[in-house]
Scaffold this motif. Structure first.
Motif, PDB file in Angstrom:
ATOM      1  N   LYS A  63      10.630   7.759 -28.085  1.00 43.92           N
ATOM      2  CA  LYS A  63      11.667   7.116 -27.274  1.00 43.92           C
ATOM      3  C   LYS A  63      11.160   6.797 -25.869  1.00 43.92           C
ATOM      4  CE  LYS A  63      14.866   7.374 -30.439  1.00 43.92           C
ATOM      5  NZ  LYS A  63      15.335   6.138 -31.108  1.00 43.92           N
ATOM      6  N   ALA A  64       9.984   7.296 -25.534  1.00 43.01           N
ATOM      7  CA  ALA A  64       9.381   7.033 -24.228  1.00 43.01           C
ATOM      8  C   ALA A  64       7.909   6.695 -24.447  1.00 43.01           C
ATOM      9  CB  ALA A  64       9.532   8.248 -23.313  1.00 43.01           C
ATOM     10  N   PRO A  65       7.613   5.455 -24.861  1.00 40.28           N
ATOM     11  CA  PRO A  65       6.229   5.083 -25.184  1.00 40.28           C
ATOM     12  C   PRO A  65       5.378   4.763 -23.966  1.00 40.28           C
ATOM     13  CG  PRO A  65       7.653   3.217 -25.555  1.00 40.28           C
ATOM     14  CD  PRO A  65       8.555   4.358 -25.127  1.00 40.28           C
ATOM     15  N   TYR A  66       5.629   5.488 -22.874  1.00 36.67           N
ATOM     16  CA  TYR A  66       4.861   5.320 -21.649  1.00 36.67           C
ATOM     17  C   TYR A  66       4.423   6.697 -21.169  1.00 36.67           C
ATOM     18  CZ  TYR A  66       7.477   0.916 -21.742  1.00 36.67           C
ATOM     19  OH  TYR A  66       8.048  -0.270 -22.125  1.00 36.67           O
ATOM     20  N   SER A  67       3.398   6.763 -20.313  1.00 38.92           N
ATOM     21  CA  SER A  67       2.960   8.052 -19.785  1.00 38.92           C
ATOM     22  C   SER A  67       3.942   8.541 -18.725  1.00 38.92           C
ATOM     23  CB  SER A  67       1.561   7.927 -19.180  1.00 38.92           C
ATOM     24  OG  SER A  67       1.594   7.117 -18.017  1.00 38.92           O
ATOM     25  N   SER A  68       4.066   9.869 -18.611  1.00 42.42           N
ATOM     26  CA  SER A  68       5.014  10.410 -17.636  1.00 42.42           C
ATOM     27  C   SER A  68       4.532  10.193 -16.199  1.00 42.42           C
ATOM     28  CB  SER A  68       5.284  11.904 -17.893  1.00 42.42           C
ATOM     29  OG  SER A  68       4.095  12.662 -17.856  1.00 42.42           O
ATOM     30  N   ASP A  69       3.218  10.165 -15.958  1.00 46.44           N
ATOM     31  CA  ASP A  69       2.727   9.838 -14.618  1.00 46.44           C
ATOM     32  C   ASP A  69       3.232   8.468 -14.192  1.00 46.44           C
ATOM     33  OD1 ASP A  69       1.404  12.042 -13.731  1.00 46.44           O
ATOM     34  OD2 ASP A  69      -0.605  11.354 -14.246  1.00 46.44           O
ATOM     35  N   GLY A  70       3.148   7.518 -15.117  1.00 46.53           N
ATOM     36  CA  GLY A  70       3.626   6.173 -14.808  1.00 46.53           C
ATOM     37  C   GLY A  70       5.108   6.148 -14.519  1.00 46.53           C
ATOM     38  N   MET A  71       5.897   6.840 -15.355  1.00 44.57           N
ATOM     39  CA  MET A  71       7.351   6.800 -15.215  1.00 44.57           C
ATOM     40  C   MET A  71       7.835   7.549 -13.983  1.00 44.57           C
ATOM     41  SD  MET A  71       8.764   6.948 -19.145  1.00 44.57           S
ATOM     42  CE  MET A  71       7.727   8.307 -19.715  1.00 44.57           C
ATOM     43  N   VAL A  72       7.239   8.703 -13.696  1.00 44.11           N
ATOM     44  CA  VAL A  72       7.699   9.495 -12.548  1.00 44.11           C
ATOM     45  C   VAL A  72       7.336   8.813 -11.230  1.00 44.11           C
ATOM     46  CG1 VAL A  72       7.433  11.684 -11.314  1.00 44.11           C
ATOM     47  CG2 VAL A  72       7.734  11.684 -13.801  1.00 44.11           C
ATOM     48  N   THR A  73       6.121   8.294 -11.120  1.00 43.89           N
ATOM     49  CA  THR A  73       5.755   7.628  -9.864  1.00 43.89           C
ATOM     50  C   THR A  73       6.502   6.301  -9.714  1.00 43.89           C
ATOM     51  OG1 THR A  73       3.791   6.556 -10.851  1.00 43.89           O
ATOM     52  CG2 THR A  73       3.486   8.710  -9.794  1.00 43.89           C
ATOM     53  N   PHE A  74       6.850   5.669 -10.841  1.00 40.56           N
ATOM     54  CA  PHE A  74       7.678   4.469 -10.787  1.00 40.56           C
ATOM     55  C   PHE A  74       9.062   4.826 -10.250  1.00 40.56           C
ATOM     56  CE2 PHE A  74       9.807   0.650 -12.193  1.00 40.56           C
ATOM     57  CZ  PHE A  74       8.806  -0.307 -12.244  1.00 40.56           C
ATOM     58  N   ALA A  75       9.612   5.941 -10.738  1.00 35.28           N
ATOM     59  CA  ALA A  75      10.918   6.398 -10.253  1.00 35.28           C
ATOM     60  C   ALA A  75      10.864   6.722  -8.762  1.00 35.28           C
ATOM     61  CB  ALA A  75      11.371   7.618 -11.053  1.00 35.28           C
ATOM     62  N   ARG A  76       9.752   7.305  -8.333  1.00 29.11           N
ATOM     63  CA  ARG A  76       9.598   7.604  -6.898  1.00 29.11           C
ATOM     64  C   ARG A  76       9.623   6.312  -6.087  1.00 29.11           C
ATOM     65  NH1 ARG A  76       4.036  10.063  -5.691  1.00 29.11           N
ATOM     66  NH2 ARG A  76       4.833  11.613  -7.157  1.00 29.11           N
ATOM     67  N   GLU A 132       0.814  -1.213   0.000  1.00 26.45           N
ATOM     68  CA  GLU A 132       0.000   0.000   0.000  1.00 26.45           C
ATOM     69  C   GLU A 132       0.849   1.265   0.000  1.00 26.45           C
ATOM     70  OE1 GLU A 132      -2.812  -0.120   3.163  1.00 26.45           O
ATOM     71  OE2 GLU A 132      -3.908  -1.849   2.339  1.00 26.45           O
ATOM     72  N   ASP A 133       2.091   1.161   0.437  1.00 23.13           N
ATOM     73  CA  ASP A 133       2.973   2.327   0.474  1.00 23.13           C
ATOM     74  C   ASP A 133       3.782   2.489  -0.815  1.00 23.13           C
ATOM     75  OD1 ASP A 133       2.217   3.055   3.068  1.00 23.13           O
ATOM     76  OD2 ASP A 133       3.640   1.644   3.950  1.00 23.13           O
ATOM     77  N   ASN A 134       3.577   1.599  -1.762  1.00 27.47           N
ATOM     78  CA  ASN A 134       4.242   1.725  -3.062  1.00 27.47           C
ATOM     79  C   ASN A 134       3.533   2.819  -3.848  1.00 27.47           C
ATOM     80  OD1 ASN A 134       5.183   1.452  -5.691  1.00 27.47           O
ATOM     81  ND2 ASN A 134       5.090  -0.769  -5.700  1.00 27.47           N
ATOM     82  N   PRO A 135       4.219   3.933  -4.182  1.00 26.84           N
ATOM     83  CA  PRO A 135       3.539   5.079  -4.799  1.00 26.84           C
ATOM     84  C   PRO A 135       3.310   4.959  -6.297  1.00 26.84           C
ATOM     85  CG  PRO A 135       5.845   5.597  -4.500  1.00 26.84           C
ATOM     86  CD  PRO A 135       5.638   4.232  -3.882  1.00 26.84           C
ATOM     87  N   SER A 136       3.791   3.903  -6.929  1.00 31.53           N
ATOM     88  CA  SER A 136       3.633   3.764  -8.371  1.00 31.53           C
ATOM     89  C   SER A 136       2.157   3.649  -8.746  1.00 31.53           C
ATOM     90  CB  SER A 136       4.382   2.524  -8.861  1.00 31.53           C
ATOM     91  OG  SER A 136       3.995   2.199 -10.178  1.00 31.53           O
ATOM     92  N   ILE A 137       1.707   4.514  -9.664  1.00 31.84           N
ATOM     93  CA  ILE A 137       0.318   4.387 -10.105  1.00 31.84           C
ATOM     94  C   ILE A 137       0.134   3.116 -10.930  1.00 31.84           C
ATOM     95  CG2 ILE A 137      -0.087   6.872 -10.064  1.00 31.84           C
ATOM     96  CD1 ILE A 137       0.029   6.780 -13.154  1.00 31.84           C
ATOM     97  N   GLU A 138       1.224   2.622 -11.506  1.00 37.90           N
ATOM     98  CA  GLU A 138       1.140   1.385 -12.286  1.00 37.90           C
ATOM     99  C   GLU A 138       0.685   0.206 -11.422  1.00 37.90           C
ATOM    100  OE1 GLU A 138       1.749   0.858 -15.501  1.00 37.90           O
ATOM    101  OE2 GLU A 138       2.681   2.722 -16.165  1.00 37.90           O
ATOM    102  N   LYS A 139       1.115   0.196 -10.171  1.00 33.40           N
ATOM    103  CA  LYS A 139       0.843  -0.970  -9.325  1.00 33.40           C
ATOM    104  C   LYS A 139      -0.623  -1.054  -8.909  1.00 33.40           C
ATOM    105  CE  LYS A 139       0.271   0.597  -4.916  1.00 33.40           C
ATOM    106  NZ  LYS A 139      -0.557   0.108  -3.804  1.00 33.40           N
ATOM    107  N   ILE A 140      -1.357   0.037  -8.989  1.00 31.09           N
ATOM    108  CA  ILE A 140      -2.755   0.034  -8.553  1.00 31.09           C
ATOM    109  C   ILE A 140      -3.566  -0.961  -9.376  1.00 31.09           C
ATOM    110  CG2 ILE A 140      -4.857   1.414  -8.353  1.00 31.09           C
ATOM    111  CD1 ILE A 140      -3.013   3.872  -7.900  1.00 31.09           C
ATOM    112  N   ASP A 141      -3.401  -0.910 -10.693  1.00 31.38           N
ATOM    113  CA  ASP A 141      -4.137  -1.813 -11.579  1.00 31.38           C
ATOM    114  C   ASP A 141      -3.705  -3.259 -11.376  1.00 31.38           C
ATOM    115  OD1 ASP A 141      -5.232   0.504 -12.603  1.00 31.38           O
ATOM    116  OD2 ASP A 141      -3.890   0.568 -14.334  1.00 31.38           O
ATOM    117  N   HIS A 142      -2.418  -3.450 -11.127  1.00 29.23           N
ATOM    118  CA  HIS A 142      -1.915  -4.810 -10.920  1.00 29.23           C
ATOM    119  C   HIS A 142      -2.456  -5.402  -9.619  1.00 29.23           C
ATOM    120  CE1 HIS A 142       0.667  -4.671 -14.388  1.00 29.23           C
ATOM    121  NE2 HIS A 142       1.236  -3.562 -13.963  1.00 29.23           N
TER     122      HIS A 142
END
Length: 312
Positions: A254-267, A112-122
């Motif tokens: 060169k970045a076929p992903y959304s920036s929300d996904g990439m930035v929160t993944f980096a966080r 629950e503390d993982n901030p990646s928006i990608e993980k919500i759907d998973h």
């Protein structure tokens, strides 16, 4: 056992479809894609091919009919649209008589503390499947090395400086091909069920470790420009990268992903929420995963490639 492979028009599903015959016979495969044109190559080779568009549930039950196990490759968009697409696929598979679902998830998806928006759907999809009367295997994949290798070379446009907000967090970068290979083995094994497996690369690395491996292989002198999340968003904005997957993606980006996904993944990486490291890949496949150095040495084969969106 008859195996259904979804998304064979994409990088991941295409790898599984073209390599799985060393584990199962051709007549025991059902290949699906969201549109007819994605199946042309396989039809010509005599495969059982069917259209299965996760956004159109009316196409799914018939597409999955006769299958025993489904490889559900997560959809390339993020948010409620993806959750609904996955729900549609799961419901139709169970209704069609599928008894096992192999789902491509994300490392640390249930934290629950993982901030990646990608993980919500998973996390949603894992929970939805696990509450159904069906066997399952969840493959929690680490980040694709191909995405970062592409970013590494794209830094040429910014004076060989990679903007990053992931700090010194660790990630066991893994090839997308190895994730597909793991999925292939998990799908084919009849004795593997009710399992959650972490699929990681051979080394736990910081981004600096990753870039050093690239520099050693290529002879370039790429540097990391550690910036804030706001500055990272601005850099993606300047590249024309949409904030969400509802935005418009440029051809050959060169970045076929959304920036929300990439930035929160980096966080999440910065906070060490993605640092899981195991040897499960070798246990599952009998092979060692490709190293980052190997992929840089064969860079032309390990680029992220075009985005394959199926959100229509």
């Amino acid at each position: 056992m008859k195996l259904i492979i979804s998304g064979v028009d994409g990088h991941f599903g295409g790898y599984v479809a073209t390599h799985i015959e060393k584990l199962v016979k051709k007549e025991n495969l059902i290949l699906t894609a969201p549109f007819e044109e994605g199946l042309t190559l396989y039809k010509e080779k005599g495969y059982d091919c069917r259209v299965a568009n996760f956004n159109h549930p009316e196409t799914l039950k018939e597409a999955f009919k006769g299958g025993d196990a489904l490889l559900l490759i997560s959809a390339p968009f993020v948010g409620i649209k993806r959750r609904n697409a996955h729900k549609n696929a799961v419901d139709a598979a169970i209704e069609a008589g599928v008894s096992k679902i192999v789902y491509t998830s994300l490392v640390n998806a249930q934290d629950e503390d993982n901030p990646s928006i990608e993980k919500i759907d998973h996390a949603y999809t894992e929970n939805y499947i696990s509450n159904k009367d069906v066997n399952f295997v969840f493959l929690r994949n680490s980040q694709y090395a191909e995405a970062m290798i592409t970013s590494y070379f794209a830094s040429e446009a910014t004076g060989y400086k990679m903007k990053s907000c992931q700090g010194d967090g660790h990630m066991s970068y893994i090839s997308r091909r190895d994730c597909a290979k793991a999925a292939m083995y998990a799908l084919a094994r009849e004795d593997l069920y009710y399992a959650t497996l972490n699929i990681n690369g051979p080394e736990s690395m910081t981004l600096q470790d990753f870039v050093d491996a690239g520099n050693n292989s290529t002879g370039l002198s790429v540097e990391i420009d550690n910036v804030t999340e706001e500055e990272t968003y601005a850099a993606f904005d300047a590249m024309g990268v949409p904030r969400t997957t509802d935005g418009e993606f440029q051809q050959d980006s060169k970045a076929p992903y959304s920036s929300d996904g990439m930035v929160t993944f980096a966080r999440a990486i910065r906070l060490e929420k993605m640092s899981t490291h195991t040897n499960v890949f070798e246990w599952l496949t009998g092979d060692k995963p490709r190293s980052v150095s190997y992929m840089f040495d064969h860079q032309e084969e390990y680029q992220v490639g075009q985005r394959h969106s199926t959100d229509d």
